[in-house]
Design a protein around this motif. Structure first.
Motif, PDB file in Angstrom:
ATOM      1  N   TYR A   2      13.270  -0.973  -7.121  1.00 22.65           N
ATOM      2  CA  TYR A   2      12.088  -0.191  -7.480  1.00 22.65           C
ATOM      3  C   TYR A   2      12.124   0.258  -8.939  1.00 22.65           C
ATOM      4  CZ  TYR A   2      10.586  -0.155  -2.622  1.00 22.65           C
ATOM      5  OH  TYR A   2      10.146  -0.527  -1.376  1.00 22.65           O
ATOM      6  N   ASN A   3      13.305   0.545  -9.466  1.00 28.22           N
ATOM      7  CA  ASN A   3      13.386   0.897 -10.882  1.00 28.22           C
ATOM      8  C   ASN A   3      12.966  -0.276 -11.762  1.00 28.22           C
ATOM      9  OD1 ASN A   3      14.213   3.528 -10.478  1.00 28.22           O
ATOM     10  ND2 ASN A   3      16.397   3.086 -10.714  1.00 28.22           N
ATOM     11  N   ALA A   4      13.205  -1.488 -11.297  1.00 29.86           N
ATOM     12  CA  ALA A   4      12.778  -2.667 -12.046  1.00 29.86           C
ATOM     13  C   ALA A   4      11.274  -2.897 -11.923  1.00 29.86           C
ATOM     14  CB  ALA A   4      13.540  -3.901 -11.550  1.00 29.86           C
ATOM     15  N   ALA A   5      10.704  -2.569 -10.750  1.00 26.78           N
ATOM     16  CA  ALA A   5       9.283  -2.846 -10.495  1.00 26.78           C
ATOM     17  C   ALA A   5       8.358  -1.749 -11.004  1.00 26.78           C
ATOM     18  CB  ALA A   5       9.061  -3.035  -8.998  1.00 26.78           C
ATOM     19  N   TYR A   6       8.834  -0.521 -11.052  1.00 22.61           N
ATOM     20  CA  TYR A   6       7.974   0.624 -11.368  1.00 22.61           C
ATOM     21  C   TYR A   6       7.305   0.534 -12.744  1.00 22.61           C
ATOM     22  CZ  TYR A   6       6.760   5.468 -12.573  1.00 22.61           C
ATOM     23  OH  TYR A   6       6.119   6.601 -13.003  1.00 22.61           O
ATOM     24  N   PRO A   7       7.993   0.163 -13.823  1.00 20.59           N
ATOM     25  CA  PRO A   7       7.303   0.101 -15.123  1.00 20.59           C
ATOM     26  C   PRO A   7       6.102  -0.834 -15.127  1.00 20.59           C
ATOM     27  CG  PRO A   7       9.681   0.045 -15.428  1.00 20.59           C
ATOM     28  CD  PRO A   7       9.432  -0.133 -13.957  1.00 20.59           C
ATOM     29  N   LEU A   8       6.182  -1.975 -14.413  1.00 28.96           N
ATOM     30  CA  LEU A   8       5.054  -2.897 -14.354  1.00 28.96           C
ATOM     31  C   LEU A   8       3.872  -2.259 -13.625  1.00 28.96           C
ATOM     32  CD1 LEU A   8       3.717  -5.607 -14.815  1.00 28.96           C
ATOM     33  CD2 LEU A   8       4.961  -6.511 -12.843  1.00 28.96           C
ATOM     34  N   TYR A   9       4.160  -1.454 -12.589  1.00 24.72           N
ATOM     35  CA  TYR A   9       3.086  -0.727 -11.890  1.00 24.72           C
ATOM     36  C   TYR A   9       2.270   0.090 -12.889  1.00 24.72           C
ATOM     37  CZ  TYR A   9       0.956   3.092  -9.246  1.00 24.72           C
ATOM     38  OH  TYR A   9       0.078   4.032  -8.759  1.00 24.72           O
ATOM     39  N   GLY A  10       2.944   0.810 -13.781  1.00 27.41           N
ATOM     40  CA  GLY A  10       2.223   1.619 -14.765  1.00 27.41           C
ATOM     41  C   GLY A  10       1.425   0.785 -15.743  1.00 27.41           C
ATOM     42  N   ARG A  11       1.950  -0.372 -16.126  1.00 29.40           N
ATOM     43  CA  ARG A  11       1.232  -1.219 -17.081  1.00 29.40           C
ATOM     44  C   ARG A  11      -0.042  -1.798 -16.484  1.00 29.40           C
ATOM     45  NH1 ARG A  11       6.382  -3.443 -18.185  1.00 29.40           N
ATOM     46  NH2 ARG A  11       5.748  -5.531 -17.471  1.00 29.40           N
ATOM     47  N   LEU A  12      -0.060  -2.013 -15.168  1.00 30.01           N
ATOM     48  CA  LEU A  12      -1.239  -2.613 -14.540  1.00 30.01           C
ATOM     49  C   LEU A  12      -2.470  -1.732 -14.714  1.00 30.01           C
ATOM     50  CD1 LEU A  12       0.386  -4.036 -11.291  1.00 30.01           C
ATOM     51  CD2 LEU A  12      -0.458  -5.338 -13.261  1.00 30.01           C
ATOM     52  N   TYR A  13      -2.322  -0.409 -14.557  1.00 27.89           N
ATOM     53  CA  TYR A  13      -3.470   0.470 -14.772  1.00 27.89           C
ATOM     54  C   TYR A  13      -3.964   0.348 -16.206  1.00 27.89           C
ATOM     55  CZ  TYR A  13      -6.262   4.437 -16.026  1.00 27.89           C
ATOM     56  OH  TYR A  13      -7.276   5.207 -16.526  1.00 27.89           O
ATOM     57  N   ARG A  14      -3.032   0.387 -17.155  1.00 28.96           N
ATOM     58  CA  ARG A  14      -3.446   0.336 -18.558  1.00 28.96           C
ATOM     59  C   ARG A  14      -4.159  -0.975 -18.872  1.00 28.96           C
ATOM     60  NH1 ARG A  14       1.591   2.897 -18.762  1.00 28.96           N
ATOM     61  NH2 ARG A  14       2.738   1.003 -19.355  1.00 28.96           N
ATOM     62  N   VAL A  63       0.842  -1.201   0.000  1.00 25.43           N
ATOM     63  CA  VAL A  63       0.000   0.000   0.000  1.00 25.43           C
ATOM     64  C   VAL A  63       0.879   1.254   0.000  1.00 25.43           C
ATOM     65  CG1 VAL A  63      -1.647   1.350   1.356  1.00 25.43           C
ATOM     66  CG2 VAL A  63      -1.997  -1.104   1.047  1.00 25.43           C
ATOM     67  N   MET A  64       1.897   1.273   0.856  1.00 21.87           N
ATOM     68  CA  MET A  64       2.792   2.416   0.920  1.00 21.87           C
ATOM     69  C   MET A  64       3.589   2.563  -0.370  1.00 21.87           C
ATOM     70  SD  MET A  64       4.001   1.801   4.875  1.00 21.87           S
ATOM     71  CE  MET A  64       4.694   3.417   5.233  1.00 21.87           C
ATOM     72  N   GLU A  65       4.015   1.445  -0.942  1.00 24.32           N
ATOM     73  CA  GLU A  65       4.739   1.501  -2.203  1.00 24.32           C
ATOM     74  C   GLU A  65       3.833   1.992  -3.333  1.00 24.32           C
ATOM     75  OE1 GLU A  65       8.081  -2.029  -1.524  1.00 24.32           O
ATOM     76  OE2 GLU A  65       6.165  -2.518  -2.483  1.00 24.32           O
ATOM     77  N   GLY A  66       2.591   1.499  -3.368  1.00 21.10           N
ATOM     78  CA  GLY A  66       1.681   1.910  -4.432  1.00 21.10           C
ATOM     79  C   GLY A  66       1.415   3.400  -4.409  1.00 21.10           C
ATOM     80  N   ALA A  67       1.191   3.961  -3.208  1.00 18.97           N
ATOM     81  CA  ALA A  67       0.978   5.403  -3.098  1.00 18.97           C
ATOM     82  C   ALA A  67       2.211   6.175  -3.550  1.00 18.97           C
ATOM     83  CB  ALA A  67       0.622   5.763  -1.655  1.00 18.97           C
ATOM     84  N   THR A  68       3.397   5.658  -3.236  1.00 19.45           N
ATOM     85  CA  THR A  68       4.631   6.352  -3.602  1.00 19.45           C
ATOM     86  C   THR A  68       4.932   6.186  -5.083  1.00 19.45           C
ATOM     87  OG1 THR A  68       5.406   5.879  -1.356  1.00 19.45           O
ATOM     88  CG2 THR A  68       7.017   6.732  -2.903  1.00 19.45           C
ATOM     89  N   TYR A  69       4.620   5.040  -5.678  1.00 19.02           N
ATOM     90  CA  TYR A  69       4.718   4.901  -7.131  1.00 19.02           C
ATOM     91  C   TYR A  69       3.837   5.951  -7.824  1.00 19.02           C
ATOM     92  CZ  TYR A  69       6.919   0.194  -7.013  1.00 19.02           C
ATOM     93  OH  TYR A  69       7.776  -0.871  -6.852  1.00 19.02           O
ATOM     94  N   ALA A  70       2.634   6.165  -7.288  1.00 22.85           N
ATOM     95  CA  ALA A  70       1.731   7.154  -7.879  1.00 22.85           C
ATOM     96  C   ALA A  70       2.346   8.552  -7.805  1.00 22.85           C
ATOM     97  CB  ALA A  70       0.377   7.115  -7.177  1.00 22.85           C
ATOM     98  N   MET A  71       3.024   8.852  -6.688  1.00 23.24           N
ATOM     99  CA  MET A  71       3.716  10.133  -6.580  1.00 23.24           C
ATOM    100  C   MET A  71       4.862  10.198  -7.601  1.00 23.24           C
ATOM    101  SD  MET A  71       2.346  11.968  -3.996  1.00 23.24           S
ATOM    102  CE  MET A  71       3.583  12.932  -3.113  1.00 23.24           C
ATOM    103  N   ARG A  72       5.551   9.088  -7.806  1.00 17.81           N
ATOM    104  CA  ARG A  72       6.624   9.081  -8.805  1.00 17.81           C
ATOM    105  C   ARG A  72       6.070   9.330 -10.208  1.00 17.81           C
ATOM    106  NH1 ARG A  72      11.494   4.610  -9.918  1.00 17.81           N
ATOM    107  NH2 ARG A  72      11.939   5.316 -12.041  1.00 17.81           N
ATOM    108  N   ASP A  73       4.864   8.846 -10.491  1.00 16.24           N
ATOM    109  CA  ASP A  73       4.227   9.161 -11.778  1.00 16.24           C
ATOM    110  C   ASP A  73       4.239  10.671 -12.015  1.00 16.24           C
ATOM    111  OD1 ASP A  73       3.624   6.568 -12.562  1.00 16.24           O
ATOM    112  OD2 ASP A  73       1.561   6.633 -11.825  1.00 16.24           O
TER     113      ASP A  73
END
Length: 513
Positions: free
Chosen positions: A484-496, A384-394
């Motif tokens: 996190y640099n490896a995981a972050y791109p997949l986070y963005g693909r999940l929304y799409r 949950v904390m990572e997801g919120a912070t990934y969104a901030m990184r967006d």
């Protein structure tokens, strides 16, 4: 002694604080009030609650700080942005105010883009696309769905500006908050006559626009007596909560940005010129610094996602925290620290209230993806904390892509208070983060605006230089950064991947009505 009051009309409560000219906080208090959700996706409040909380909090601050009324030299106002207070010819509230997180205006956003000549033309006029949270769609919603109320309408005010009206009797706003109505020509720092004409809205519905440190009115005799203050105390323009919070964080020059992890999350960058994202993924608004602008990305449920977890799933941790005299968030953070960076492939999408940046999707919803028998409570809360912070990184990535320098990231809000989340932000952003000596956010910022507007400082920059200092920093951990640099791109693909499904869910439950 000269004292300045800062008042922040928030979503959950109104905070008032008093400072000396050197930034020393003499007293601070918050008075809470309810939020109403009469239908799914709707969010409303009674403006009278804001006023009563303002009166109570001012009186409490004066008493707590043992402040002589004659020492109060100025008042600054901040507040939740985009909300709509509708007044009739008798200056009475017509209906509950529609708030920034209200999502009922999808059709009205489409109507605005159509009337404006398309999304690109709209961004050309007011520097931003039409979003459900903004004020202009709310006015059109009133016209389309409550025509009798619209016929009574003579004035539209933002939340803090309604409180200003009650304090001073003046209808006024200022450039930073007005930018979030979608009706301001952000380049010219005044109402967009072109868009108002296309929307068939009378400019007389809107108040006069000031710069943020300008005096916009003075306390009336009756209100001064009610508050225990002298008649005539100046009230400056103030700022929308994000611009005011940026002043309170010292974000008044290029290079320093703020990452505020409150209920919502905001990444805020100062700009000396108008810089617009052609895709409209971030907002370009006037800053609370005279003649300056800012670029801002907004995450609707940042710290709010962790708050949801605490309230709905963290009863055990809350009970443990109470038994040992700790805050529940400290226990949750310790639990999260037991899981590794990346939560072993577990992702949380923090779209509990839809999302603004970068997706502008009111139908987006929260989700855990990647759950397995391997995952426990530590993984859940960390994700949950990572997801919120990934969104901030967006938001941060878009700002960097606009060639806006990011030399220093200053943290504020709940995400800045705990060591674990500060480190998590440094690791996901991939660079050092800082904290400052001031932590009162928008209320502190508008108190500085009040000090500037009444002559204590020559400029907002001078006020910030005199009162705000960096006190701590956290370096990014290179191992975690790599993960996190490896995981972050997949986070963005999940929304799409899920975007179409979110829309189908909205139709199924009727939340898009």
């Amino acid at each position: 002694m000269s004292v300045y009051l800062g008042i922040d009309i928030g979503t959950s409560g109104t905070k008032t604080l008093a400072i000396r000219q050197d930034g020393t906080i003499l007293a601070s208090t918050t008075v809470e009030y309810p939020l109403d959700t009469p239908q799914p996706g709707w969010s409303e409040q009674n403006p009278e609650h804001w006023w009563q909380a303002t009166v109570q909090s001012i009186r409490e601050v004066l008493a707590a700080g043992k402040i002589a009324p004659a020492d109060v030299k100025g008042i600054g106002l901040s507040g939740q942005m985009h909300g709509s207070v509708f007044l009739d010819r008798d200056k009475k509230v017509i209906r509950p105010a529609l708030l920034w997180n209200d999502q009922r205006t999808t059709a009205e956003c489409a109507e605005i883009e159509s009337r404006a000549g398309g999304r690109e033309a709209l961004i050309g006029m007011v520097a931003n696309p039409a979003l459900t949270g903004f004020t202009a769609p709310k006015i059109l919603w009133l016209r389309n769905h409550e025509p009798r109320n619209f016929e009574r309408l003579t004035q539209v005010l933002l939340p803090k500006d309604y409180v200003r009206f009650r304090l001073t009797g003046e209808f006024a706003t200022e450039v930073s908050d007005a930018s979030g109505t979608l009706l301001l020509d952000v380049r010219k720092r005044n109402w967009s006559t072109a868009l108002l004409e296309k929307l068939s809205l009378d400019a007389a519905l809107l108040p006069k626009v000031y710069e943020s440190e300008e005096v916009s009115g003075k306390l009336t005799k009756d209100v001064a007596a009610q508050l225990g203050l002298p008649e005539g105390v100046p009230v400056v323009g103030g700022g929308g909560d994000q611009a005011a919070g940026a002043v309170g964080n010292g974000i008044v020059r290029r290079g320093a940005i703020s990452a505020t992890m409150g209920t919502s999350g905001v990444v805020f960058a100062h700009s000396d010129e108008v810089q617009v994202d052609p895709a409209g993924r971030v907002h370009t608004f006037c800053h609370a610094v005279r003649g300056k602008w800012h670029v801002m990305g907004v995450v609707l449920s940042a710290g709010g996602s962790l708050q949801w977890y605490r309230n709905q799933l963290g009863q055990m941790e809350s009970s443990v925290a109470k038994s040992i005299g700790q805050d529940a968030y400290e226990v949750l953070s310790a639990q999260a620290g037991q899981a590794p960076a990346g939560s072993e492939g577990l992702y949380f999408l923090p779209y509990l209230s839809g999302e603004r940046t970068p997706h502008a999707d009111p139908h987006a919803r929260g989700a855990w993806i990647g759950l397995s028998l391997r995952h426990g409570r530590g993984h859940l809360v960390r994700s949950v904390m990572e997801g919120a912070t990934y969104a901030m990184r967006d938001c941060l990535e878009i700002i960097k892509g606009m060639q806006i320098p990011v030399n220093e990231i200053r943290l504020s809000g709940g995400g800045a208070r705990g060591k674990f989340w500060r480190q998590l932000q440094a690791d996901i952003y991939g660079q050092k983060v800082c904290t400052i000596n001031a932590s009162e956010g928008p209320a502190f910022g508008v108190a500085l605006l009040a000090a500037t507007g009444t002559g204590a400082y020559k400029s907002v920059e001078e006020a910030c230089d005199a009162t705000i200092k960096v006190v701590d920093s956290v370096d990014a951990n290179s191992t975690a950064v790599a993960a996190y640099n490896a995981a972050y791109p997949l986070y963005g693909r999940l929304y799409r991947s899920l975007k179409g499904d979110f829309a189908d869910i909205a139709r199924l439950v009727g939340s898009g009505k």
